[in-house]
Design a protein around this motif. Structure first.
Motif, PDB file in Angstrom:
ATOM      1  N   THR A   3       0.874  -1.382  -0.154  1.00 15.61           N
ATOM      2  CA  THR A   3       0.093  -0.132  -0.007  1.00 15.61           C
ATOM      3  C   THR A   3       0.987   1.144  -0.129  1.00 15.61           C
ATOM      4  OG1 THR A   3      -1.814  -0.948   1.056  1.00 15.61           O
ATOM      5  CG2 THR A   3      -1.686   1.259   1.343  1.00 15.61           C
ATOM      6  N   LEU A   4       1.805   1.328   0.765  1.00 18.13           N
ATOM      7  CA  LEU A   4       2.636   2.428   0.968  1.00 18.13           C
ATOM      8  C   LEU A   4       3.311   2.584  -0.296  1.00 18.13           C
ATOM      9  CD1 LEU A   4       4.066   2.180   4.447  1.00 18.13           C
ATOM     10  CD2 LEU A   4       2.365   3.424   3.771  1.00 18.13           C
ATOM     11  N   VAL A 169     -14.286   6.403   7.040  1.00 17.73           N
ATOM     12  CA  VAL A 169     -14.554   4.967   7.518  1.00 17.73           C
ATOM     13  C   VAL A 169     -14.347   4.275   6.272  1.00 17.73           C
ATOM     14  CG1 VAL A 169     -16.352   3.452   8.198  1.00 17.73           C
ATOM     15  CG2 VAL A 169     -16.317   5.885   9.129  1.00 17.73           C
ATOM     16  N   LEU A 170     -14.820   4.560   5.031  1.00 15.80           N
ATOM     17  CA  LEU A 170     -14.932   3.453   3.844  1.00 15.80           C
ATOM     18  C   LEU A 170     -13.676   3.849   2.910  1.00 15.80           C
ATOM     19  CD1 LEU A 170     -18.755   3.707   2.956  1.00 15.80           C
ATOM     20  CD2 LEU A 170     -17.426   1.936   4.295  1.00 15.80           C
ATOM     21  N   MET A 171     -13.102   5.039   2.770  1.00  9.83           N
ATOM     22  CA  MET A 171     -12.190   5.386   1.610  1.00  9.83           C
ATOM     23  C   MET A 171     -11.119   4.719   1.844  1.00  9.83           C
ATOM     24  SD  MET A 171     -12.281   6.784  -1.114  1.00  9.83           S
ATOM     25  CE  MET A 171     -13.560   8.056  -1.118  1.00  9.83           C
ATOM     26  N   PRO A 172     -10.191   4.820   3.000  1.00 11.77           N
ATOM     27  CA  PRO A 172      -8.851   3.947   3.053  1.00 11.77           C
ATOM     28  C   PRO A 172      -9.157   2.687   2.623  1.00 11.77           C
ATOM     29  CG  PRO A 172      -9.471   5.557   4.715  1.00 11.77           C
ATOM     30  CD  PRO A 172     -10.926   5.282   4.233  1.00 11.77           C
ATOM     31  N   ALA A 173      -9.894   1.675   3.394  1.00 13.05           N
ATOM     32  CA  ALA A 173     -10.204   0.326   3.094  1.00 13.05           C
ATOM     33  C   ALA A 173     -10.564   0.285   1.585  1.00 13.05           C
ATOM     34  CB  ALA A 173     -11.277  -0.283   4.051  1.00 13.05           C
ATOM     35  N   GLY A 174     -11.270   1.147   0.998  1.00 11.80           N
ATOM     36  CA  GLY A 174     -11.798   0.774  -0.342  1.00 11.80           C
ATOM     37  C   GLY A 174     -10.670   1.115  -1.341  1.00 11.80           C
ATOM     38  N   LEU A 175      -9.955   2.269  -1.109  1.00 12.00           N
ATOM     39  CA  LEU A 175      -8.534   2.416  -1.963  1.00 12.00           C
ATOM     40  C   LEU A 175      -7.675   1.180  -1.970  1.00 12.00           C
ATOM     41  CD1 LEU A 175      -7.450   4.671  -3.892  1.00 12.00           C
ATOM     42  CD2 LEU A 175      -6.323   5.605  -1.826  1.00 12.00           C
ATOM     43  N   GLN A 176      -7.498   0.715  -0.665  1.00 15.58           N
ATOM     44  CA  GLN A 176      -6.411  -0.270  -0.211  1.00 15.58           C
ATOM     45  C   GLN A 176      -6.786  -1.534  -1.354  1.00 15.58           C
ATOM     46  OE1 GLN A 176      -5.357  -1.050   3.790  1.00 15.58           O
ATOM     47  NE2 GLN A 176      -6.074   0.879   3.967  1.00 15.58           N
ATOM     48  N   MET A 177      -8.223  -1.901  -1.307  1.00 12.51           N
ATOM     49  CA  MET A 177      -8.655  -3.051  -1.856  1.00 12.51           C
ATOM     50  C   MET A 177      -8.553  -2.957  -3.256  1.00 12.51           C
ATOM     51  SD  MET A 177     -11.615  -4.914   0.378  1.00 12.51           S
ATOM     52  CE  MET A 177     -11.251  -6.415  -0.705  1.00 12.51           C
ATOM     53  N   ILE A 178      -8.984  -1.611  -3.865  1.00 14.33           N
ATOM     54  CA  ILE A 178      -8.741  -1.581  -5.282  1.00 14.33           C
ATOM     55  C   ILE A 178      -7.259  -1.387  -5.514  1.00 14.33           C
ATOM     56  CG2 ILE A 178      -9.161   0.441  -7.097  1.00 14.33           C
ATOM     57  CD1 ILE A 178     -11.460   1.162  -5.538  1.00 14.33           C
ATOM     58  N   LEU A 274     -17.445 -12.461  -3.943  1.00 10.84           N
ATOM     59  CA  LEU A 274     -18.087 -11.287  -3.020  1.00 10.84           C
ATOM     60  C   LEU A 274     -18.042 -11.936  -1.663  1.00 10.84           C
ATOM     61  CD1 LEU A 274     -20.641  -9.489  -5.497  1.00 10.84           C
ATOM     62  CD2 LEU A 274     -18.469  -8.345  -4.475  1.00 10.84           C
ATOM     63  N   LEU A 275     -18.709 -13.115  -1.499  1.00 12.75           N
ATOM     64  CA  LEU A 275     -18.666 -13.580  -0.172  1.00 12.75           C
ATOM     65  C   LEU A 275     -17.169 -13.930   0.445  1.00 12.75           C
ATOM     66  CD1 LEU A 275     -21.525 -16.081  -0.703  1.00 12.75           C
ATOM     67  CD2 LEU A 275     -21.454 -14.340   0.836  1.00 12.75           C
ATOM     68  N   GLY A 276     -16.350 -14.520  -0.477  1.00 13.05           N
ATOM     69  CA  GLY A 276     -15.160 -14.816  -0.038  1.00 13.05           C
ATOM     70  C   GLY A 276     -14.320 -13.511   0.347  1.00 13.05           C
ATOM     71  N   ALA A 277     -14.534 -12.666  -0.400  1.00 19.50           N
ATOM     72  CA  ALA A 277     -13.736 -11.387  -0.140  1.00 19.50           C
ATOM     73  C   ALA A 277     -14.414 -10.755   1.222  1.00 19.50           C
ATOM     74  CB  ALA A 277     -13.816 -10.373  -1.339  1.00 19.50           C
ATOM     75  N   GLY A 278     -15.535 -10.814   1.331  1.00 21.48           N
ATOM     76  CA  GLY A 278     -16.207  -9.980   2.340  1.00 21.48           C
ATOM     77  C   GLY A 278     -15.936 -10.821   3.751  1.00 21.48           C
ATOM     78  N   LEU A 331      -9.176   8.165  12.187  1.00 18.91           N
ATOM     79  CA  LEU A 331      -9.812   6.819  12.774  1.00 18.91           C
ATOM     80  C   LEU A 331      -8.601   5.915  12.547  1.00 18.91           C
ATOM     81  CD1 LEU A 331     -13.448   6.634  11.467  1.00 18.91           C
ATOM     82  CD2 LEU A 331     -12.504   7.087  13.674  1.00 18.91           C
ATOM     83  N   ALA A 332      -7.492   6.259  12.028  1.00 16.83           N
ATOM     84  CA  ALA A 332      -6.413   5.317  11.804  1.00 16.83           C
ATOM     85  C   ALA A 332      -6.051   4.278  12.893  1.00 16.83           C
ATOM     86  CB  ALA A 332      -5.026   5.997  11.290  1.00 16.83           C
ATOM     87  N   PRO A 333      -5.931   4.492  14.039  1.00 16.62           N
ATOM     88  CA  PRO A 333      -5.788   3.787  15.342  1.00 16.62           C
ATOM     89  C   PRO A 333      -7.011   2.653  15.353  1.00 16.62           C
ATOM     90  CG  PRO A 333      -5.646   5.971  16.259  1.00 16.62           C
ATOM     91  CD  PRO A 333      -6.043   5.940  14.561  1.00 16.62           C
ATOM     92  N   LEU A 334      -8.091   2.829  14.583  1.00 14.93           N
ATOM     93  CA  LEU A 334      -9.127   1.795  14.646  1.00 14.93           C
ATOM     94  C   LEU A 334      -9.059   1.017  13.374  1.00 14.93           C
ATOM     95  CD1 LEU A 334     -12.034   4.015  16.371  1.00 14.93           C
ATOM     96  CD2 LEU A 334     -10.553   2.364  17.534  1.00 14.93           C
ATOM     97  N   ALA A 335      -8.341   1.208  12.622  1.00  8.75           N
ATOM     98  CA  ALA A 335      -8.156   0.706  11.187  1.00  8.75           C
ATOM     99  C   ALA A 335      -8.710  -0.842  11.216  1.00  8.75           C
ATOM    100  CB  ALA A 335      -6.679   0.727  10.619  1.00  8.75           C
ATOM    101  N   PRO A 336      -8.311  -1.667  12.252  1.00  5.70           N
ATOM    102  CA  PRO A 336      -8.627  -3.049  11.985  1.00  5.70           C
ATOM    103  C   PRO A 336     -10.493  -3.183  11.923  1.00  5.70           C
ATOM    104  CG  PRO A 336      -7.033  -3.130  13.596  1.00  5.70           C
ATOM    105  CD  PRO A 336      -7.299  -1.826  13.194  1.00  5.70           C
ATOM    106  N   PHE A 337     -10.981  -2.370  12.759  1.00  5.45           N
ATOM    107  CA  PHE A 337     -12.428  -2.277  12.750  1.00  5.45           C
ATOM    108  C   PHE A 337     -13.176  -1.510  11.575  1.00  5.45           C
ATOM    109  CE2 PHE A 337     -10.279  -2.157  16.972  1.00  5.45           C
ATOM    110  CZ  PHE A 337     -10.837  -3.471  17.377  1.00  5.45           C
ATOM    111  N   THR A 338     -12.270  -0.357  11.178  1.00  2.35           N
ATOM    112  CA  THR A 338     -13.047   0.109   9.950  1.00  2.35           C
ATOM    113  C   THR A 338     -12.741  -0.573   8.513  1.00  2.35           C
ATOM    114  OG1 THR A 338     -11.084   1.281   9.666  1.00  2.35           O
ATOM    115  CG2 THR A 338     -12.830   2.464  10.944  1.00  2.35           C
ATOM    116  N   ASN A 339     -11.664  -1.444   8.666  1.00  6.11           N
ATOM    117  CA  ASN A 339     -11.317  -2.302   7.614  1.00  6.11           C
ATOM    118  C   ASN A 339     -12.663  -3.470   7.282  1.00  6.11           C
ATOM    119  OD1 ASN A 339      -9.524  -0.726   7.098  1.00  6.11           O
ATOM    120  ND2 ASN A 339      -7.891  -2.032   7.573  1.00  6.11           N
ATOM    121  N   ALA A 340     -12.843  -3.916   8.876  1.00  5.21           N
ATOM    122  CA  ALA A 340     -13.904  -4.950   8.707  1.00  5.21           C
ATOM    123  C   ALA A 340     -15.043  -4.420   8.518  1.00  5.21           C
ATOM    124  CB  ALA A 340     -13.908  -5.378  10.323  1.00  5.21           C
ATOM    125  N   VAL A 341     -15.571  -3.075   8.828  1.00  4.97           N
ATOM    126  CA  VAL A 341     -16.667  -2.553   8.153  1.00  4.97           C
ATOM    127  C   VAL A 341     -16.739  -2.515   6.786  1.00  4.97           C
ATOM    128  CG1 VAL A 341     -18.098  -0.366   8.003  1.00  4.97           C
ATOM    129  CG2 VAL A 341     -17.116  -1.134  10.292  1.00  4.97           C
TER     130      VAL A 341
END
Length: 367
Positions: A3-4, A169-178, A274-278, A331-341
């Protein structure tokens, strides 16, 4: 680390190109379906560009084609008003896509066709109707493409004022997955591009067969960048978020649905994917906190260290991607939870695909 690395490969926005006797024509295509709430700001931003007011022959170097794609609100009226005020603006009407075409792709195809025959050195700029460009954006985007010798450059839009929770909440995880499946420098299996704002040489547009060659695609931004790359072109993602804003991710539900549709399109509506990725996203993201808690309960230094490293890695990636998108990184310190969202976005996509399949089977049974 990946990612970096990918974040570092995003080009900074350059300066406007050096003045030439005959600046190249830029044709801007804006697909618009029921966009009365945002179209006026979008067209004002495009008309306000400082780039090439006239060519050497007295013709405007910037021309705008707005495609009213079967709108049922005041979209067409707003577009026609701008056309009456500015001779560079033209409005074309579409009644929607024919069979085998996705709506936005067909609208952009109509827009390019309405612009007429290609001109030497012409560029095409595709702009979403919910996107607003700062006056210097086009000139600087062209300058960046020249400096990078790129045939396609794109930039995401940044958050508007009073943006919703979808950004942190959504943008960091979404950008990483794309970014796991597409590269900002056009390497790997797919080239990365952002549909908010795509600038490309018309010669390469014609070379790949235009939007007609991608008629059924819904993740059209990555599809066209990959096609340009596969035909020998150079593609780059540019950091132009200080000059581009988008309201397409607000409110939160709209941002959620936008990501859901993108990933359904990116997986071609595959229910297993979609199920597997989610489920995988949720499990992998929550694994670090679970290991850390387990280590603390068992006073196991190895598990504590492992959990902390995983948690820290997710937080660092969240911090970097949030900054790339000009989102609040609080929300970076809570990344595991926002990524799970974000895993919920993928599972929602799976549910919608399953519902669609069930509805189709029901209709087929009735016939």
């Amino acid at each position: 680390m990946r990612t970096l690395r990918k974040a570092r490969s995003i080009l900074p926005l350059g300066q406007e190109p050096s003045e030439t006797v005959l600046p190249p024509t830029v044709t801007v295509v804006v697909p618009a379906r029921n966009e009365e709430a945002v179209l006026d700001d979008c067209l004002r931003g495009i008309r306000g560009q400082t780039y090439g007011s006239v060519q050497g022959n007295g013709s405007p170097a910037l021309r705008v084609v707005v495609v009213d794609d079967g709108s049922t609100d005041r979209t067409g009226e707003i577009a026609e008003r701008h056309a009456a005020e500015d001779p560079r603006v033209r409005v074309v009407r579409s009644d929607g896509p024919p069979a085998g075409w996705s709506g936005k792709v067909h609208a952009m195809h109509i827009g390019v066709e309405a612009a007429g025959e290609p001109e030497a050195g012409e560029w095409l700029l595709f702009v979403d109707a919910d996107t607003v460009l700062a006056p210097e954006l086009l000139g600087r985007l062209l300058g960046t493409a020249e400096q990078a010798e790129a045939d396609l450059v794109s930039t995401p839009g940044g958050p508007p004022e009073n943006s919703s929770a979808s950004w942190p909440v959504l943008m960091p995880a979404g950008l990483q997955m794309i970014g796991e499946n597409a590269d900002p420098m056009g390497r790997g299996g797919k080239a990365f591009a952002i549909g908010h704002c795509i600038l490309m040489r018309r010669s390469h547009y014609e070379k790949i067969g235009g939007w007609e060659a991608l008629s059924g695609r819904r993740n059209e931004d990555i599809a066209i960048a990959t096609a340009v790359r596969d035909h020998g072109g150079i593609t780059r993602v540019v950091e132009g978020l200080s000059y581009v804003t988008t309201s397409g991710m607000d409110p939160f539900r709209q941002g959620w649905d936008s990501f859901r549709k993108s990933f359904v399109a990116g997986t071609h509506g595959s229910l297993p994917l979609l199920l597997g990725a989610g489920l995988g996203q949720i499990a992998l993201c929550l694994a670090s906190p679970a290991v850390l808690v387990s280590g603390l309960r068992g006073a196991d230094p190895a598990r504590i260290a492992l959990g902390a490293i995983g948690w820290g890695a997710q937080s660092l990636a969240h911090l970097r991607t949030a900054r790339v998108m000009h989102a609040n990184p609080v929300l970076a310190p809570l990344a595991p939870f926002t990524n799970a969202v974000f895993g919920g976005v993928l599972l929602h996509g799976a549910v919608e695909v399953a519902r669609g399949a069930t509805s189709w089977k029901g209709r087929a049974a009735r016939f």
